[in-house]
Enzyme design. Structure first.
Site, PDB file in Angstrom:
ATOM      1  N   ASP A   1       5.405  41.646  22.198  1.00  0.00           N
ATOM      2  CA  ASP A   1       5.491  43.103  22.153  1.00  0.00           C
ATOM      3  C   ASP A   1       6.287  43.593  23.350  1.00  0.00           C
ATOM      4  O   ASP A   1       6.227  42.989  24.431  1.00  0.00           O
ATOM      5  CB  ASP A   1       4.101  43.732  22.172  1.00  0.00           C
ATOM      6  CG  ASP A   1       3.288  43.389  20.929  1.00  0.00           C
ATOM      7  OD1 ASP A   1       3.885  43.334  19.837  1.00  0.00           O
ATOM      8  OD2 ASP A   1       2.069  43.191  21.047  1.00  0.00           O
TER       9      ASP A   1
ATOM     10  N   ASP B   1       5.883  45.827  14.146  1.00  0.00           N
ATOM     11  CA  ASP B   1       4.763  46.770  14.077  1.00  0.00           C
ATOM     12  C   ASP B   1       5.228  48.138  13.584  1.00  0.00           C
ATOM     13  O   ASP B   1       4.539  48.798  12.801  1.00  0.00           O
ATOM     14  CB  ASP B   1       4.112  46.923  15.451  1.00  0.00           C
ATOM     15  CG  ASP B   1       3.475  45.645  15.954  1.00  0.00           C
ATOM     16  OD1 ASP B   1       3.045  44.839  15.114  1.00  0.00           O
ATOM     17  OD2 ASP B   1       3.417  45.458  17.181  1.00  0.00           O
TER      18      ASP B   1
END
Length: 217
Positions: A151, A185
């Site tokens: 991420d 995401d």
């Protein structure tokens, strides 16, 4: 929308997602961040569990973190396989472009994170206190199916102490938006958002079906 067009969308999202992850993994140490704007940062973290860093072992105490990681990865593979069959089915039945587009980007996002979980552990060295190496000679940081999701997108839009006159949260420190996420995401969240906001349009019968019904009548 045809399956070919849906595949192009999936490929483009996967390409952007994986390029961004590989770049971060090979240029940043874990925990390192760069401020792009006051409201946007590139912040490298790794997620070894579910959403928001939650682990399956947090809910099922009798299994180890390693086993929980494997179970979660296998579950993701089963889920993305189901989404793939759903996408093929709706394209064959010529459902609405909105529905096909939403499923396509959800599938792309889910597959993007699965690639991290399945392969990144063997493709990269550890990122703790160092920049990871791609295909390290002494092996990766984890086994197949045990990799972490990369991420990097962080939007700390606002933070501060809330006004005292607000109920419950008055006088407390609050920050928005704390989670760090990735392109995959974003694709998943956007696809789900489209299905919720444009639910009626997404699941309406296609024009082809309507026209066939009119001809038969």
């Amino acid at each position: 929308m045809s399956l070919k067009k849906a595949s192009i969308i999936i490929f483009m999202i996967l390409l952007i997602d994986q390029i961004s992850k590989i770049y971060i993994k090979t240029h940043f140490q874990l925990g390192e961040d760069v401020t792009v704007f006051s409201w946007f940062k590139i912040a490298f973290i790794e997620n070894d569990g579910m959403a928001w860093g939650t682990k399956l072992s947090d809910f099922i105490s009798f299994i180890s973190d390693e086993t929980a990681k494997l179970v979660l990865t296998l579950f993701r593979i089963v889920a993305v396989t189901g989404i793939a069959f759903w996408l093929i089915d709706v394209t064959k039945k010529k459902k609405s472009k909105t529905l096909i587009f939403a499923i396509s980007i959800i599938f792309a996002g889910a597959l993007g994170n699965i690639l991290d979980s399945v392969f990144y552990g063997v493709l990269f060295s550890d990122s703790v206190m160092q920049v990871a190496t791609f295909l390290p000679e002494d092996g990766g940081y984890a086994k197949v199916f045990h990799g972490n999701v990369v991420d990097m997108l962080h939007f700390p839009i606002w933070s501060g102490v809330m006004p005292d006159n607000l109920p419950l949260i008055g006088g407390k420190y609050f920050s928005f938006f704390d989670p760090v996420f990735n392109v995959a995401d974003m694709a998943i969240s956007s696809g789900i958002g489209i299905l919720i906001v444009f639910n009626k349009k997404a699941f309406e019968e296609s024009n082809n079906s309507t026209n066939l019904g009119t001809i038969k009548t």
